[in-house]
Scaffold this active site. Structure first.
Site, PDB file in Angstrom:
ATOM      1  N   GLY A 144       0.800  -1.220   0.000  1.00  0.00           N
ATOM      2  CA  GLY A 144       0.000   0.000   0.000  1.00  0.00           C
ATOM      3  C   GLY A 144       0.828   1.262   0.000  1.00  0.00           C
ATOM      4  O   GLY A 144       0.320   2.343  -0.302  1.00  0.00           O
ATOM      5  N   LYS A 165       9.713   2.960  -1.102  1.00  0.00           N
ATOM      6  CA  LYS A 165       8.710   2.997  -0.034  1.00  0.00           C
ATOM      7  C   LYS A 165       8.293   4.434   0.204  1.00  0.00           C
ATOM      8  O   LYS A 165       9.118   5.290   0.522  1.00  0.00           O
ATOM      9  CB  LYS A 165       9.286   2.400   1.257  1.00  0.00           C
ATOM     10  CG  LYS A 165       8.256   2.317   2.379  1.00  0.00           C
ATOM     11  CD  LYS A 165       8.790   1.563   3.570  1.00  0.00           C
ATOM     12  CE  LYS A 165       7.734   1.460   4.671  1.00  0.00           C
ATOM     13  NZ  LYS A 165       8.224   0.688   5.835  1.00  0.00           N
ATOM     14  N   GLY A 178      -0.475   6.297   0.637  1.00  0.00           N
ATOM     15  CA  GLY A 178       0.725   5.696   0.065  1.00  0.00           C
ATOM     16  C   GLY A 178       2.008   6.449   0.324  1.00  0.00           C
ATOM     17  O   GLY A 178       3.035   6.166  -0.288  1.00  0.00           O
ATOM     18  N   ARG A 242       7.193 -12.484   0.879  1.00  0.00           N
ATOM     19  CA  ARG A 242       7.044 -12.732   2.309  1.00  0.00           C
ATOM     20  C   ARG A 242       6.083 -13.894   2.567  1.00  0.00           C
ATOM     21  O   ARG A 242       5.491 -14.452   1.637  1.00  0.00           O
ATOM     22  CB  ARG A 242       6.545 -11.459   2.980  1.00  0.00           C
ATOM     23  CG  ARG A 242       5.290 -10.920   2.316  1.00  0.00           C
ATOM     24  CD  ARG A 242       5.080  -9.447   2.586  1.00  0.00           C
ATOM     25  NE  ARG A 242       6.051  -8.607   1.887  1.00  0.00           N
ATOM     26  CZ  ARG A 242       6.413  -7.399   2.308  1.00  0.00           C
ATOM     27  NH1 ARG A 242       5.869  -6.896   3.405  1.00  0.00           N
ATOM     28  NH2 ARG A 242       7.300  -6.686   1.643  1.00  0.00           N
ATOM     29  N   ASP A 329       2.681 -10.873   7.192  1.00  0.00           N
ATOM     30  CA  ASP A 329       3.007 -10.077   6.003  1.00  0.00           C
ATOM     31  C   ASP A 329       4.301  -9.292   6.176  1.00  0.00           C
ATOM     32  O   ASP A 329       4.749  -8.637   5.229  1.00  0.00           O
ATOM     33  CB  ASP A 329       1.857  -9.123   5.667  1.00  0.00           C
ATOM     34  CG  ASP A 329       1.463  -8.242   6.839  1.00  0.00           C
ATOM     35  OD1 ASP A 329       0.908  -8.779   7.801  1.00  0.00           O
ATOM     36  OD2 ASP A 329       1.717  -7.019   6.798  1.00  0.00           O
ATOM     37  N   ASP A 339      10.625  -4.481   6.824  1.00  0.00           N
ATOM     38  CA  ASP A 339       9.499  -3.637   7.218  1.00  0.00           C
ATOM     39  C   ASP A 339       9.716  -3.035   8.603  1.00  0.00           C
ATOM     40  O   ASP A 339       9.083  -3.426   9.583  1.00  0.00           O
ATOM     41  CB  ASP A 339       8.184  -4.423   7.156  1.00  0.00           C
ATOM     42  CG  ASP A 339       7.781  -4.745   5.730  1.00  0.00           C
ATOM     43  OD1 ASP A 339       8.379  -4.171   4.804  1.00  0.00           O
ATOM     44  OD2 ASP A 339       6.884  -5.584   5.528  1.00  0.00           O
TER      45      ASP A 339
END
Length: 585
Positions: A144, A165, A178, A242, A329, A339
């Protein structure tokens, strides 16, 4: 964060915030020079199904929607206003074969790593995945706030996936914009590189680019939102696939009712498995090339993922790293730390430390991370069925995870303690005693290990008393311990429980120091030994009983002094600093 700053000071990371080029339009038209050597070969988009966004006006690709029957959806970065470089990691960019960046390179980095322009061969897309979040299946999630740019092949034969990102909305952004902001982007950039230099498997961060574009964020979650600068991080890894990538095939969950977008598409699951194993586990693929049955290959793959994950979380525990959001995730299929969101590092050693303010139940505390990773592997095993029978997948987790974790954890902790000349059975108990002592005394996790590097190797060394004094200084004060061990239950809830106990007397409990203790004198607190101190007040103990040290000297009567004495016995020779990444700082 002191660790992060110290680590990056030792690495050649260029941290600058220069103004944008004088003519932005001219820069937009310029072809890349510093980045011209990047050769893209986007294998993932050829090997896996890609959704083509439905036709529509400009911006249609980013309309939130389910994405069935695909592993990627085409996307397009949203340009930023006057992007400029905050930091570049020359070592991370060197993975791509790029030379040391200069001032002109910064202008290119600002342009291409912000998403304002695309490099030749880049094909931006967003990855589709699902996930179990805080133990509950959440259905479709996806990239996202991140975009796959493509895969760069280097002259040495390596392949690296590039990802932006914070480059704008995608089909998976749901109600979000986003975007990422400067503060969170700096944290991810710094920690990615710090974890690498600590020797911990991780994704890398090549660039951090901010801008004059802004979004509104409630920084302190106090109802006072503020404008913050939009910022993009260039992330680098062999792949960002992932555990949740395999959960897009999950049927409706019995608890949440949610399902993945590609239910009953086992053909795509086979494609995804073939791609991951052949691309990132080629030795396993080579071993099973001529097998008619894929189960042995898939079992070998899952076994290796289990081992890598166990080693990764063991590394975390050894440096006091708390991930914060260990959802399926956020678990790499290659055993990489990925992440970086509300992560943190331990200061005062607290096994129940929670670094995520939204983790109200403490699911992802520091001490629970190994068990949560094991649970996530079991969910991956479920997602691989029928290509890997679930019974076999669960057996692999049960057989491999705990053994691999304990082996790697103890090996790393031995190195941190300088126990490098031999392994002894009591080493595990020594480590456990150290952590217990650090918890009871509120010792600083990192500083304690750093100070142990100056431990006098001889029992009668003249500097022992001074060493113990400095070591004890890393412990918490009495006031800090009172705060740390304060009751977790609201006193307003606690006292009615005491009154209920008074109505239903129980046999007397026994206190080793004060004799029998009536249950009405106890409160249901987290810390054993906490007493009810008057109406409406629940307080921690003023002091904790010191362990019986059997006639130890005055310098050894502090718990950490006791540990130091044990270290002198446990070391099988003169202490030598461990090599590699045994220490966090």
């Amino acid at each position: 964060m002191a660790l992060v700053r110290a680590t990056l000071r030792a690495s050649p990371v260029a941290a600058r915030a220069r103004p944008p080029p004088a003519s932005r339009s001219a820069a937009m038209e310029a072809a890349p020079r510093w980045l011209a050597g990047l050769r893209f070969d986007n294998q993932a988009l050829r090997a896996l199904p890609v959704e083509t966004p439905p036709p529509g006006p400009e911006g249609a690709p980013s309309v939130p929607r389910p994405v069935p029957g695909a592993c990627f959806s085409r996307a397009r970065p949203t340009p930023l206003r006057e992007p400029r470089v905050v930091a570049l990691s020359s070592r991370a960019l060197a993975l791509l074969g790029l030379p040391e960046p200069d001032a002109d390179a910064e202008a290119e980095a600002a342009l291409f790593f912000s998403g304002n322009a695309l490099l030749p061969g880049a094909e931006p897309a967003a990855h589709c995945y699902c996930g179990h979040q805080f133990g509950q299946f959440a259905g479709q999630l996806g990239d996202g706030a991140a975009m796959y740019l493509g895969e760069v092949c280097t002259a040495t034969g390596e392949r690296w996936e590039l990802q932006l990102k914070g480059a704008g909305p995608t089909a998976f952004s749901r109600q979000a914009d986003g975007r990422k902001v400067l503060r969170s982007s700096i944290r991810e950039f710094l920690c990615s590189e710090a974890m690498f230099h600590l020797g911990i498997p991780t994704t890398r961060a090549g660039a951090c680019v901010t801008s004059k574009s802004t979004v509104i964020r409630d920084v302190f979650y106090d109802g006072n939102p503020k404008y913050e600068k939009c910022t993009v991080v260039l992330r680098i890894a062999p792949t960002f696939i992932r555990f949740g990538s395999f959960e897009i095939f999950k049927p409706a969950d019995e608890h949440t009712g949610r399902a993945g977008p590609s239910v009953e598409r086992n053909d795509i699951r086979v494609q995804l498995l073939d791609y991951v194993i052949s691309s990132f586990y080629p030795e396993i693929q080579a071993t099973h090339t001529f097998d008619s049955d894929r189960v042995p290959r898939n079992a070998a793959f899952f076994r290796e993922v289990t081992r890598r994950t166990a080693r990764m979380v063991a590394e975390w525990q050894c440096v006091g790293f708390c991930h914060g959001v260990l959802n399926t995730d956020n678990m790499s299929i290659m055993g990489l730390t990925m992440d970086y969101g509300p992560f943190g590092f331990l200061d005062r050693y607290d096994p129940d430390h929670v670094c995520n303010a939204s983790d109200n139940a403490g699911r992802y505390t520091y001490s629970k991370q190994p068990e949560v990773c094991k649970w996530n592997l079991q969910k991956l095993a479920e997602a691989l069925e029928p290509e890997l029978p679930l019974v076999l997948g669960r057996a692999i987790v049960a057989e491999e995870f705990d053994t691999e974790f304990q082996k790697h954890y103890l090996q790393k902790m031995r190195r941190k303690l300088g126990l490098v000349r031999g392994e002894q059975e009591e080493d595990s108990a020594l480590v456990a005693k150290l952590l217990e002592t650090m918890h009871l005394t509120g010792a600083d996790f990192t500083n304690t290990f750093c100070l142990l590097s100056s431990f006098p190797p001889e029992p009668e060394a003249p500097g022992l008393a001074e060493f113990l004094s400095v070591l004890a200084s890393q412990c918490a004060s009495l006031e800090e311990l009172r705060l740390a061990f304060r009751p977790q239950m609201d006193p307003r809830m606690c006292c009615p429980m005491c009154h209920e106990t008074m109505k239903k007397p129980q046999p007397a409990l026994h206190d080793a120091d004060a004799g029998p203790v009536q249950p009405t004198a106890l409160c249901a607190h987290r810390h054993p030994g906490q007493r009810h101190q008057g109406a409406g007040a629940c307080r921690p103990p003023v002091s904790a009983a010191a362990p019986d040290l059997g006639g130890a000297t005055e310098s050894q009567q502090h718990p950490l002094g006791c540990l130091a004495a044990r270290l002198q016995v446990s070391c099988s020779g003169p202490w030598a600093p461990p090599q590699g990444h045994g220490h966090r700082a």
